[in-house]
Design an enzyme around this catalytic site. Structure first.
Site, PDB file in Angstrom:
ATOM      1  CB  ILE A   1      36.448  -7.261  28.516  1.00 29.44           C
ATOM      2  CG1 ILE A   1      36.858  -5.923  27.842  1.00 29.44           C
ATOM      3  CG2 ILE A   1      35.013  -7.191  29.513  1.00 29.44           C
ATOM      4  CD1 ILE A   1      35.487  -5.400  26.965  1.00 29.44           C
TER       5      ILE A   1
ATOM      6  CE1 TYR B   1      33.098   0.988  23.898  1.00 26.10           C
ATOM      7  CE2 TYR B   1      32.017   0.068  25.818  1.00 26.10           C
ATOM      8  CZ  TYR B   1      32.294   0.523  24.466  1.00 26.10           C
ATOM      9  OH  TYR B   1      31.227  -0.152  23.472  1.00 26.10           O
TER      10      TYR B   1
ATOM     11  CG  ASP C   1      35.558  -3.727  31.590  1.00 24.58           C
ATOM     12  OD1 ASP C   1      36.158  -4.389  30.908  1.00 24.58           O
ATOM     13  OD2 ASP C   1      34.891  -2.797  30.628  1.00 24.58           O
TER      14      ASP C   1
END
Length: 475
Positions: free
Chosen positions: A232, A145, A230
């Protein structure tokens, strides 16, 4: 002129990237079906808008969850006054329970280990601040990202070292790649403090399997470095194999638990990026202590906490939402990837996320970053689609693009797909007769194919993709 700080005037935010340039282009000329039909369609935003009607029904049935309604106003004063930055107990309890449900009930989370932040952005900076000093580094598998360059680096001074993953093995994280990146950091006199992995992956849209996760845990234990998971996109897994959390792995293998930290938010799984609900879940008591002090810089508003606690405490709603979200994502992903395949566009096999990793390598004039950027400029300036080039995700293989599919309504998606189809036909006239290149003919053809797809497809995460042949008419 009075000088301001070097951090403020530097480019550490990472905004000088095609990823953000695409957003700027969209903002200057956004698509609207009637007011601006020739505008740019936003396909660079990983946002989940597919379940808003489902959520809206719950909100309408529970007006007491809003402090600005007649039914909820009695709690207005209580919630408007100062709240301890640990967060409302009912909020942390509800989020912890939701995290467990998203992971299939295979692991439980302790509400007292949840620290709030302003979205995942704030959570990542919080973790970086707690774990590393300026100049120290995190390993990050590519592609990753673009916002990580901002979230982890800008204000903390932490460095990111790419772990190069390749398309030849579907960009899987290997021990060899981790070792190579670790040794490269040492050669550059960088002290590695941790490894950051995104699972499910943004931008790949796939998950890390159990064996890969075990290998990662073994690696960080051997090097005695931290692991930040991460997660999410945990609830966006819409097809098998099922999501496996790092919290499950540490129950199965020997591990120094104080090295393990999870970043989570409700921005993707629930589609609430505007609520800025992020959190850090750490197994390290010292990190928890520091993170709670830091959370005062980015608390979730008490009004939001109250609403989220009410919503996530409704077990029937949560159970139904998880199922509904998977089904909606599955439908959209299945149709979108099928539509791309009809014009010869492939993508990495994926089962999660709000995007696909689109393969346009065959459209490059040459296998270079410059050629990728030339293609990207055509897509955004002429095709009028904001998709993100792989280089902005630190991918070292030109020609991959991330395209988001869950942030728009059906009509906008059809317009976007029509533009893609027109673009591809212009690059391959031999596939379709010239007369089909008119906008009206294309629209009719595409609409019929969509109807065929929808009528043949039983929309279940376990149903096979219908075999709709490509139009192979020849001139």
């Amino acid at each position: 002129m009075v000088a301001i700080s070097k951090i403020a005037t530097g480019d550490g935010h990472g905004e000088n990237s095609p990823y953000f340039d695409g957003w700027k282009a969209y903002e200057t000329n956004p698509f609207h079906p009637t007011d601006r039909p020739d505008g740019i369609i936003q396909m660079g935003l990983a946002e989940n808008q597919l379940c808003f009607n489902f959520i809206k029904k719950w909100v309408m049935k529970h007006p007491e969850a809003s402090l600005c309604s007649a039914q909820g106003v009695n709690k207005f004063k209580e919630t408007a006054l100062f709240q301890d930055y640990h967060g409302m107990p009912e909020f942390r309890q509800a989020v912890a329970k939701f995290m467990g449900k998203v992971r299939g009930g295979r692991v439980e989370f302790d509400p007292d280990r949840i620290v709030m932040s302003g979205g995942a952005t704030g959570a990542h900076e919080m973790v970086a601040f707690c774990l590393a000093d300026p100049g120290e580094a995190f390993l990050v598998p590519t592609p990753y990202y673009p916002g990580f360059d901002r979230d982890l680096r800008w204000r903390t001074g932490v460095e990111l070292v790419p772990v190069v993953c390749k398309s030849s093995n579907d960009f899987k994280i290997t021990t060899n790649a981790l070792e190579t990146a670790y040794e490269k950091a040492k050669e550059d006199n960088l002290k590695v403090k941790g490894l950051l992995v995104t699972n499910p992956s943004n931008p790949l849209g796939n998950i890390l399997d159990r064996d890969t996760l075990k290998g990662i845990v073994e690696f960080i234990n051997e090097k005695n470095i931290h692991l930040v998971g991460d997660e999410i996109y945990a609830a966006t897994v819409f097809m098998e194999p099922e999501f496996v959390s790092i919290s499950e792995i540490i129950e199965e293998v020997e591990c120094k638990r104080d090295l393990i930290h999870i970043v989570y938010s409700l921005s993707k799984d629930m589609g609430f990026p505007g609520f800025r609900v992020g959190l850090v879940y750490s197994y390290n008591d010292s990190v928890l202590s520091c993170a709670r002090k830091m959370s005062s810089f980015g608390l979730v508003s008490s009004q939001t906490q109250h609403l989220i606690a009410s919503m996530l405490s409704d077990d029937d709603f949560v159970d139904s939402f998880i199922v509904e979200s998977k089904e909606q994502l599955f439908r959209r992903h299945k149709y979108f990837t099928w539509s791309l395949s009809q014009v010869g566009i492939g993508s990495l096999k994926s089962n999660a996320g709000l995007f696909i990793w689109m393969d346009l390598r065959k459209l490059l004039k040459e296998k270079t970053l410059e050629a990728e950027m030339d293609l990207w400029r055509v897509i955004i300036n002429e095709v009028k689609l904001n998709v993100s080039p792989g280089s902005s995700f630190h991918c070292n293989e030109p020609g991959w693009f991330r395209v988001c599919f869950a942030n728009m309504d059906d009509h906008t998606m059809e317009v976007a797909l029509l533009r893609i189809r027109t673009f591809m036909l212009e690059h391959n006239k031999a596939m379709v007769p010239r007369k089909l290149c008119s906008q009206s003919s294309l629209k009719l053809s595409f609409s019929r194919r969509r109807d065929d797809f929808m009528s043949q497809s039983i929309m279940s995460p376990h149903s096979p993709l219908p075999q709709s042949p490509l139009v192979q008419a020849r001139t």
